[in-house]
Design an enzyme around this catalytic site. Structure first.
Site, PDB file in Angstrom:
ATOM      1  N   GLY A  57       0.830  -1.195   0.000  1.00  0.00           N
ATOM      2  CA  GLY A  57       0.000   0.000   0.000  1.00  0.00           C
ATOM      3  C   GLY A  57       0.866   1.247   0.000  1.00  0.00           C
ATOM      4  O   GLY A  57       2.088   1.182   0.170  1.00  0.00           O
ATOM      5  N   CYS A  58       0.222   2.391  -0.196  1.00  0.00           N
ATOM      6  CA  CYS A  58       0.980   3.636  -0.294  1.00  0.00           C
ATOM      7  C   CYS A  58       1.534   4.056   1.062  1.00  0.00           C
ATOM      8  O   CYS A  58       2.737   4.311   1.202  1.00  0.00           O
ATOM      9  CB  CYS A  58       0.121   4.729  -0.909  1.00  0.00           C
ATOM     10  SG  CYS A  58      -1.523   4.902  -0.182  1.00  0.00           S
ATOM     11  N   TYR A  59       0.680   4.118   2.088  1.00  0.00           N
ATOM     12  CA  TYR A  59       1.193   4.433   3.422  1.00  0.00           C
ATOM     13  C   TYR A  59       2.254   3.408   3.854  1.00  0.00           C
ATOM     14  O   TYR A  59       3.322   3.797   4.358  1.00  0.00           O
ATOM     15  CB  TYR A  59       0.066   4.444   4.455  1.00  0.00           C
ATOM     16  CG  TYR A  59      -0.811   5.674   4.451  1.00  0.00           C
ATOM     17  CD1 TYR A  59      -0.293   6.939   4.709  1.00  0.00           C
ATOM     18  CD2 TYR A  59      -2.186   5.573   4.239  1.00  0.00           C
ATOM     19  CE1 TYR A  59      -1.119   8.062   4.741  1.00  0.00           C
ATOM     20  CE2 TYR A  59      -3.015   6.685   4.266  1.00  0.00           C
ATOM     21  CZ  TYR A  59      -2.475   7.939   4.519  1.00  0.00           C
ATOM     22  OH  TYR A  59      -3.293   9.040   4.558  1.00  0.00           O
TER      23      TYR A  59
END
Lengths: 347, 347, 347, 347
Positions: free
Chosen positions: A148-150
């Site tokens: 994921g991005c985070y």
């Protein structure tokens, strides 16, 4: 030429894959599916692609996808896990940008995503696609689950500290902020420009779905259970993630900031897409806008016992589609930065 | 490899040249000057360039610049006109992004820029660097004056109408809007984020310095004096120009919108960087953000007697540094799109 | 205390009415309806109202509304025209912020709004709620149709020129730009922050629904048919409209800019909410953010034959809810600025 | 009518004082000083004030200021400390929005502000102007030092936890973000719209001047040394501060989130400007834009041992000029919310 298929190409990670692949010399997009937009030209929906693709969205067709060398899933969760088994069986490589194969424990997955996993038997073989820790396994993988991005921003900021055992794994804080593109291209009042512009807020504090993914990754690296307090925030801007990470030094006073700086520089010396900034400077999201780089820096404020790491990425590039292309390059033995030498758009 | 020098590299057109040239296979930046920042690494000022340049700003040095194949001036007006004669004498090609050589009439130049021109003898030979009208002269030129950002957007939107004589040249209106990067990287209260964000205003209505440049270019094309009412506005965003152009049809009713659409498509058929959108769609600045394209479309509202053209560019790319690189490619016989196949950053 | 009802309180004009009325000493909101949110507290949806209202949305109830002194419709078009007849019959005053009663010709209304008008018999009695031209009729009206946001900005900028007959009515251009709140609080992809931020575009050039309203108003004032070319644009910001208006002087050279400045100042001398800026300054939308004022200025660029007027309002205040409150004050004989002495939020 | 003087009226806290005082029924601004702009009308610099003030900036004149009932200092630090002694001697009340009298220890002040304090003898009598802890002393004070913007948001978020001794004072983290107006109206490249828009970064991590102020305030409340890790960030928007606060519960598991919610609600029950949101909701800066309120909420993520508090204010209102007016009202025995019933500008 590598034949590429994309499932679910009407979202922001889809158009971003197309932007990056337009400059990738060794690949060609041969199919891009969307039930909703089937028959419509890509560049009608995304006018930035005019002149780069002579292609329309098509209905999902497993045979066509199975004929590709690589298929990217740029879909919401709960799509890939139904189609991937068939593609793998056909020998196609799959790079999933969604959450379906990120968590190894099917039970835990279901708990956070609210439904049973459709192909739990693949979870053990899926490789978590963070090249900075899994490059060799990615090279051999048939199924890669892109982080994921985070998680990408947070994990890259904490890896050197946890691998080295210098900080307490049980008390880590991530205060992170994302641009609006992280919320996807979906018609929701909360994401309207009139709701978001000129304002800032936290959200998902009670439990964001990226939490178990981050704790899983960091616990594996640290060798003990990592407990993270994770607060995401929504920024009034489109692209970029900034994670501000706080960890307690096990032996405050024993490590100087110079020691930590050296630790980070050594850890990432050979990484093409992780850039440790000189001590005393702060990363800014615009420096990596459109680029596949993670820029980070660190400090020990007041020389006390807390180390602060700041980590920035473009959520759609290193946080999604760029990392997916990086994984494809590794899987296919191409130069890792093929199609990814985009300089950040500053200003 | 083409040896490139840049004078005045600390502004936004300077960093944008560096961003584009980082991906230009046939050139190498060997010198970039700045009195104020001499000795400082480029990537210290512009962290997006980290990993792409191992170079520092240097004091202006005519000998070093003269040893380059091409020198770009990314300076405010009133710098190039003093240095260019010496560089031309040394056989160096010069591409000036400033206003110094855009206006052919030295008298008119002085009137708008408030001082005498320092090398008026070069004005006749300087080629106005809009490839869509001057490609052949550019190819042979030693000195190219790149058009201003507003002029590029406005001229490209009006060329087919004025060349064809379909509209009244004496009554043309340009209501245009620019992102803040057009105002440059200068410390002024008016350009602070706190002054500009969330607000919109016109400025320079009494007489913007781009007015005589536009009128000169369009008058040459139309063969009669063009009189333009030009109102620029400041947008609360960084990059992009949108020009909304209004012209009166000489013979309303005789041309349909389909005729005009065909006129534009034919005029720009072979242009790599001008893109006429399908009738009924509207250009948006983000589709060309970071790209060298001009996207435009046109309408005849209510089928009355006024044609409206909407023209968008990225002010720092097609409106400045991208067009400069395009001119360099033409001057040196390189493929015109070398270094310029950047897809717009959407979203 | 004036008892106020609001129909359709969940949109931006609804919450803006509530913000303004919270500071209106002579009125009290007793009912605010919303089918979708019935039962939910106002301040749950709009946390800026916490502490100001102890009220929940209710199902529309004609009896309750009819018991109010004034009912505002803050609904999309096609709602008020069904309910208003009953309220008028009950003696309630109605202020409609939607388009239902703005156009006097039911045929024309249907043509632009795509359905027959439900209460065409009221069109003749509805007063167009622009106090600067209709103050006396508003004072006596039972039904006021508040002008649209673009029409308010454009009409206020053109009234002095058209009333005085100084410009050609057949060739007027309005290039206007609005913040995103003008598009309402509706879940549409086009209005997402990720679609709108950092970009600018025209829209509705083929025919915006505000066009017939503006032409009707201006034609009445000028005594001849006004033909307007109207191009609206979408700004990457939340609040504010800026209209840039172009008109041809009938006798160029006969009027100086000082004459026109005087004309405007005299016309608006006694208007509490129209403010003619000193010559040479430009209005900016932020100066009227949250305020009920229209600020405008004018120029004759290059002393040629085109006069340019720039007119700014907050689309939600003078362009909608503030003007509605102003109309209420006039209708009820209250001081016209009651509840409306909000200073613009600058910066 | 209270006669008000303002020293240094050309910055953002100055114009904000003027905005708020324009709606304050019991006061009148009689003098506003600025060396740089002396003689220029206020509304020329700040057009939002047109119609509200018929006043020009004047040279600083101690006699004129001393004749006021209250003088506000809206200056950078190092101005008030030179002028205040004379004003106090004349019996004038002083409300200082700068940092000059916030820190009680002159030594510590000098260490952070880089010069000796000019009137250290006043530090003991200056009252720290946070009404939520010092209302009674403010009422009797002649000199009030208004808290900084970050300190206001952070302290209000932590007061109930530290007063009650529920969290470890030695390990508190504040990750806070501010709009650009916090940086003031000064011409600096770093604050240009082109530098700030569409980007996010931390700054001042090595030691922000608000750190000692916050630690001083919180240590007094908690009765033991508070050690804070404070990371400020710059938001791409104009107004608003959001502080995300992390503290470790002394006895995790003993307090439920409901207990803490009750603790906060009780602590702030009678506070007109602190608003504890219902559990499960998140404050957003836009809900307090232009308003004097602090909105906050709290959670214990995953029911572990860290409590997270989110606290929002408008940095120019509750974080500066609004709080200053609140202090004035308290000092003069006026209703505390006089001039401060501004509803947040949402959207």
């Amino acid at each position: 030429m590598v034949k590429v298929g994309i499932v679910g190409g009407t979202g922001y990670t889809g158009v971003e894959l197309l932007r990056l692949l337009a400059q990738h010399e060794d690949s060609e997009v041969v199919a891009i599916t969307s039930r909703a937009e089937a028959g419509r030209r890509l560049d009608e929906l995304f006018p930035n692609l005019r002149g780069y693709y002579d292609l329309a969205f098509s209905e999902p067709d497993v045979d066509l996808l199975a004929s590709c060398d690589v298929v990217f899933f740029a879909t919401p969760h709960n799509v890939a896990m139904h189609l991937v088994p068939e593609l793998l069986a056909a020998g196609t490589r799959v790079i999933d940008l969604s959450a379906d194969y990120r968590i190894r424990d099917a039970e835990l997955w279901s708990q956070w995503y609210g439904e049973p996993h459709a192909s739990p038997e693949l979870l053990a073989d899926a490789v978590y696609g963070l090249p900075e820790i899994n490059r060799e396994q990615i090279a051999k993988a048939q199924l890669v689950a892109c982080p994921g991005c985070y998680p990408t921003a947070i994990e890259l900021g904490l890896i050197p500290l946890l691998e080295s055992g210098l900080v307490e794994p049980s008390n880590i804080i991530a205060s992170a902020a994302s641009g609006t593109s992280g919320a996807g291209r979906q018609a929701k009042i909360d994401n309207l420009a009139s709701e978001v512009s000129g304002s800032f807020k936290a959200y998902g504090v009670g439990g964001h779905r990226h939490l178990p993914e981050i704790e899983q990754c960091l616990s594996l690296l640290s060798g003990s259970d990592v407990s993270l307090t994770f607060v995401p925030h929504l920024l009034p801007m489109v692209r970029g993630i900034h994670a501000t990470l706080f960890a307690r030094l096990n032996k405050p006073g024993e490590q100087s900031i110079e020691d930590l700086q050296r630790l980070f520089e050594n850890r990432y010396r050979d990484e093409p897409f992780v850039d440790v900034l000189p001590n005393g400077t702060f990363p800014q999201t615009r420096a990596v806008k459109g680029a596949n780089h993670c820029q980070l820096s660190l400090m020990i404020p007041q020389q006390r016992d807390t180390v602060v790491v700041m980590s920035t990425i473009d959520n759609l590039v290193k946080g999604a589609s760029g990392q997916a292309v990086q994984n494809m390059n590794i899987m296919l033995g191409l130069p890792e930065d093929r199609g990814l030498r985009q300089v950040g758009l500053l200003p």
